[in-house]
Design a protein around this motif. Structure first.
Motif, short mmCIF file in Angstrom:
data_model
loop_
_atom_site.label_atom_id
_atom_site.label_comp_id
_atom_site.label_asym_id
_atom_site.label_seq_id
_atom_site.Cartn_x
_atom_site.Cartn_y
_atom_site.Cartn_z
N ARG A 1 0.83 -1.21 0.00
CA ARG A 1 0.00 0.00 0.00
C ARG A 1 0.87 1.26 0.00
NH1 ARG A 1 -5.05 1.52 0.58
NH2 ARG A 1 -5.73 -0.63 0.79
N TRP A 2 1.98 1.22 0.76
CA TRP A 2 2.88 2.37 0.77
C TRP A 2 3.43 2.63 -0.63
CZ3 TRP A 2 7.71 3.95 -0.49
CH2 TRP A 2 8.18 5.14 0.09
N ILE A 3 3.85 1.56 -1.31
CA ILE A 3 4.38 1.71 -2.67
C ILE A 3 3.30 2.23 -3.62
CG2 ILE A 3 5.22 0.39 -4.67
CD1 ILE A 3 6.75 -1.38 -2.69
N GLN A 4 2.09 1.71 -3.49
CA GLN A 4 0.99 2.16 -4.35
C GLN A 4 0.73 3.66 -4.14
OE1 GLN A 4 -2.87 0.50 -3.46
NE2 GLN A 4 -3.56 0.72 -5.56
N ASN A 5 0.66 4.09 -2.90
CA ASN A 5 0.39 5.50 -2.61
C ASN A 5 1.52 6.39 -3.10
OD1 ASN A 5 -2.02 4.83 -1.37
ND2 ASN A 5 -1.16 4.80 0.70
N ARG A 6 2.75 5.93 -2.92
CA ARG A 6 3.89 6.74 -3.37
C ARG A 6 3.93 6.84 -4.89
NH1 ARG A 6 8.15 9.04 -0.86
NH2 ARG A 6 6.48 9.20 0.67
N GLY B 1 2.36 10.18 -9.92
CA GLY B 1 1.59 10.09 -11.17
C GLY B 1 1.72 8.77 -11.88
N LEU B 2 2.14 7.72 -11.17
CA LEU B 2 2.32 6.40 -11.77
C LEU B 2 1.21 5.45 -11.34
CD1 LEU B 2 6.16 5.88 -11.22
CD2 LEU B 2 5.03 6.92 -13.18
N GLN B 3 0.79 4.61 -12.26
CA GLN B 3 -0.18 3.56 -11.96
C GLN B 3 0.51 2.21 -12.14
OE1 GLN B 3 -3.28 4.02 -10.78
NE2 GLN B 3 -2.99 6.25 -10.83
N LEU B 4 0.74 1.51 -11.02
CA LEU B 4 1.42 0.22 -11.08
C LEU B 4 0.41 -0.91 -10.96
CD1 LEU B 4 4.47 0.83 -8.68
CD2 LEU B 4 4.31 1.25 -11.14
N ARG C 1 -0.86 -4.68 -9.74
CA ARG C 1 -0.70 -5.35 -8.46
C ARG C 1 0.57 -6.19 -8.45
NH1 ARG C 1 -5.28 -9.47 -6.52
NH2 ARG C 1 -4.41 -10.61 -8.31
N GLU C 2 0.87 -6.84 -9.58
CA GLU C 2 2.08 -7.67 -9.65
C GLU C 2 3.34 -6.80 -9.53
OE1 GLU C 2 -0.39 -7.72 -11.77
OE2 GLU C 2 -1.30 -9.70 -11.53
N SER C 3 3.30 -5.61 -10.13
CA SER C 3 4.45 -4.70 -10.06
C SER C 3 4.68 -4.23 -8.64
CB SER C 3 4.21 -3.49 -10.97
OG SER C 3 4.07 -3.88 -12.31
N ILE C 4 3.59 -3.93 -7.94
CA ILE C 4 3.69 -3.48 -6.55
C ILE C 4 4.28 -4.58 -5.68
CG2 ILE C 4 2.33 -2.81 -4.53
CD1 ILE C 4 0.42 -1.39 -6.50
N GLN C 5 3.79 -5.81 -5.85
CA GLN C 5 4.31 -6.93 -5.08
C GLN C 5 5.79 -7.17 -5.38
OE1 GLN C 5 2.92 -8.51 -2.65
NE2 GLN C 5 0.83 -7.75 -2.82
N PHE C 6 6.16 -7.00 -6.64
CA PHE C 6 7.55 -7.20 -7.04
C PHE C 6 8.46 -6.20 -6.33
CE2 PHE C 6 11.15 -6.13 -9.80
CZ PHE C 6 11.70 -7.38 -10.03
N LEU C 7 8.08 -4.92 -6.34
CA LEU C 7 8.90 -3.90 -5.67
C LEU C 7 8.93 -4.11 -4.17
CD1 LEU C 7 8.21 -0.46 -7.43
CD2 LEU C 7 10.32 -1.79 -7.38
N ALA C 8 7.80 -4.51 -3.59
CA ALA C 8 7.76 -4.75 -2.15
C ALA C 8 8.71 -5.86 -1.76
CB ALA C 8 6.33 -5.08 -1.71
N ARG D 1 9.53 7.08 -12.92
CA ARG D 1 8.88 8.31 -13.39
C ARG D 1 9.76 9.04 -14.40
NH1 ARG D 1 9.02 13.53 -12.87
NH2 ARG D 1 10.84 13.42 -11.50
N ILE D 2 11.06 9.09 -14.11
CA ILE D 2 11.98 9.78 -15.00
C ILE D 2 12.11 9.03 -16.33
CG2 ILE D 2 14.40 10.43 -15.32
CD1 ILE D 2 14.52 10.92 -12.28
N THR D 3 12.14 7.70 -16.25
CA THR D 3 12.34 6.88 -17.45
C THR D 3 11.09 6.81 -18.32
OG1 THR D 3 13.94 5.52 -16.24
CG2 THR D 3 13.07 4.63 -18.31
N HIS D 4 9.93 6.62 -17.70
CA HIS D 4 8.70 6.35 -18.47
C HIS D 4 7.67 7.48 -18.42
CE1 HIS D 4 9.98 2.20 -19.09
NE2 HIS D 4 10.28 2.14 -17.81
N GLY D 5 7.89 8.46 -17.55
CA GLY D 5 6.89 9.51 -17.40
C GLY D 5 5.69 9.02 -16.62
N VAL D 6 4.68 9.88 -16.48
CA VAL D 6 3.49 9.50 -15.72
C VAL D 6 2.62 8.55 -16.54
CG1 VAL D 6 3.51 11.66 -14.44
CG2 VAL D 6 2.20 11.50 -16.55
N GLY D 7 1.75 7.81 -15.84
CA GLY D 7 0.86 6.88 -16.53
C GLY D 7 1.02 5.47 -16.02
N ASN D 8 0.55 4.52 -16.80
CA ASN D 8 0.57 3.10 -16.43
C ASN D 8 1.96 2.51 -16.63
OD1 ASN D 8 -2.21 3.10 -15.84
ND2 ASN D 8 -2.72 2.78 -17.98
#
Length: 334
Positions: free
Chosen positions: A148-153, A158-161, A163-170, A188-195
């Motif tokens: 949840r912390w990763i999702q909120n951050r 401006g990023l939409q991750l 669920r699998e991406s969030i679990q991976f980073l966690a 954010r720097i590499t891909h910009g805002v969005g999915n």
């Protein structure tokens, strides 16, 4: 009064308190809360900032002197008092309570210190701050709370991750908020805002030696020696600096040796993990314990000596990678 870090923004919209106390052992949240208070204070005209480090032999009369002195550059100012030990001592406690007995109207006192133990929270200086201002305590994010912390951050950036991406980073960052925030900022720097897809997150993470090195040591601790050797050779081919790899190898070997020492004294490994700064992530404690049991204590001591050989090889014309492979081989036990 006490408030949570996530309540700070709304609190500051209602006005600035005369004193704030920030405490805790989680550096990212501590840093962000401090920045939020400073930014809000600046918007209210607190344009000057004086920092005091209350280390050993600090003269606590300085606090009263600074509070009484007139600012030459600004009508309002911040007095920032940092207490690295987490305890102001008798003189410091008196200096803080004396200051709060008649705080300066044009001065904001910001006190920053590590986790305040329960017995300290019952003392007069702490309860006086609670009555006169605001206390904010930050805590390490638990494993279950990390997604949840990763999702909120990510959403804040401006990023939409997925669920699998969030679990991976966690899983990869293991409660290290600073590392997780850096990865999100890199995305954010590499891909910009969005999915952002799992493939993009994995590709970004694989470009950082931080993750691969942790996987390397997990393989070594679990006696997956062939996999560990393959990974360290890949790191070498990809140009990962040997000192970076040594840092991780040395950290894990020394920690495993500390666990082995505790086991030899019939001390529970949990006591070792509790003393670590930063603390050992819960999911790795069993791995380190089982890894430590694989070697006798003298075996860990021999590997610690090997670490010095790696360092010497880095500084000379030797090959540190060969010695690090020997350490990985040694971690598999008999």
């Amino acid at each position: 009064m006490k408030i949570r870090p996530d309540q700070l923004h709304n609190h500051l919209q209602q006005g600035i308190a005369p004193v704030y106390l920030l405490s805790g052992d989680e550096p990212q949240q501590l840093l962000e809360c401090g920045d939020t208070i400073r930014h809000s204070a600046h918007s209210h005209g607190y344009d000057e900032r004086q920092v005091m480090e209350a280390a050993t032999h600090f003269d606590w009369d300085i606090l009263a002197a600074e509070a009484a002195s007139l600012s030459l550059f600004a009508q309002r100012r911040i007095l920032e008092l940092r207490i690295p030990s987490g305890k102001p001592g008798r003189e410091g406690a008196k200096a803080i309570t004396d200051y709060l007995a008649s705080p300066q109207e044009d001065t904001l006192l910001l006190i920053i210190l590590p986790k305040v133990e329960k017995n300290q929270q019952k003392t007069k200086w702490f309860t006086t701050i609670e009555k006169s201002g605001v206390v904010i305590q930050v805590w390490p994010v638990k494993a279950a709370e990390m997604p949840r912390w990763i999702q909120n951050r990510a959403q804040h950036h401006g990023l939409q991750l997925t669920r699998e991406s969030i679990q991976f980073l966690a899983q990869q960052t293991e409660g290290n908020l600073m590392a997780a925030d850096q990865e999100i900022e890199k995305l954010r720097i590499t891909h910009g805002v969005g999915n952002i897809t799992l493939q993009e997150v994995a590709a970004s993470a694989s470009g950082s030696a931080h993750f691969t090195i942790f996987e390397l040591m997990d393989a070594a601790l679990s006696a997956q020696t062939a996999r560990a050797l393959k990974m360290i050779r890949t790191l070498k081919v990809e140009g990962t600096p040997a000192p970076v790899v040594l840092w991780s190898v040395a950290r894990e070997v020394r920690l495993a040796a500390s666990v082995a020492e505790a086991l030899s004294r019939r001390e529970p490994p949990a006591a070792v993990f509790k003393r670590q700064k930063p603390p050992v992530w819960q999911s790795r404690q069993q791995l380190l314990t089982s890894g430590a049991r694989r070697l006798p204590l003298q075996g860990w001591y021999r590997l610690i000596k090997k670490l010095a050989e790696v360092d010497q090889a880095i500084k000379s014309s030797g090959d540190p990678w060969i010695v690090m492979e020997e350490i990985l081989l040694g971690m598999r036990g008999a």
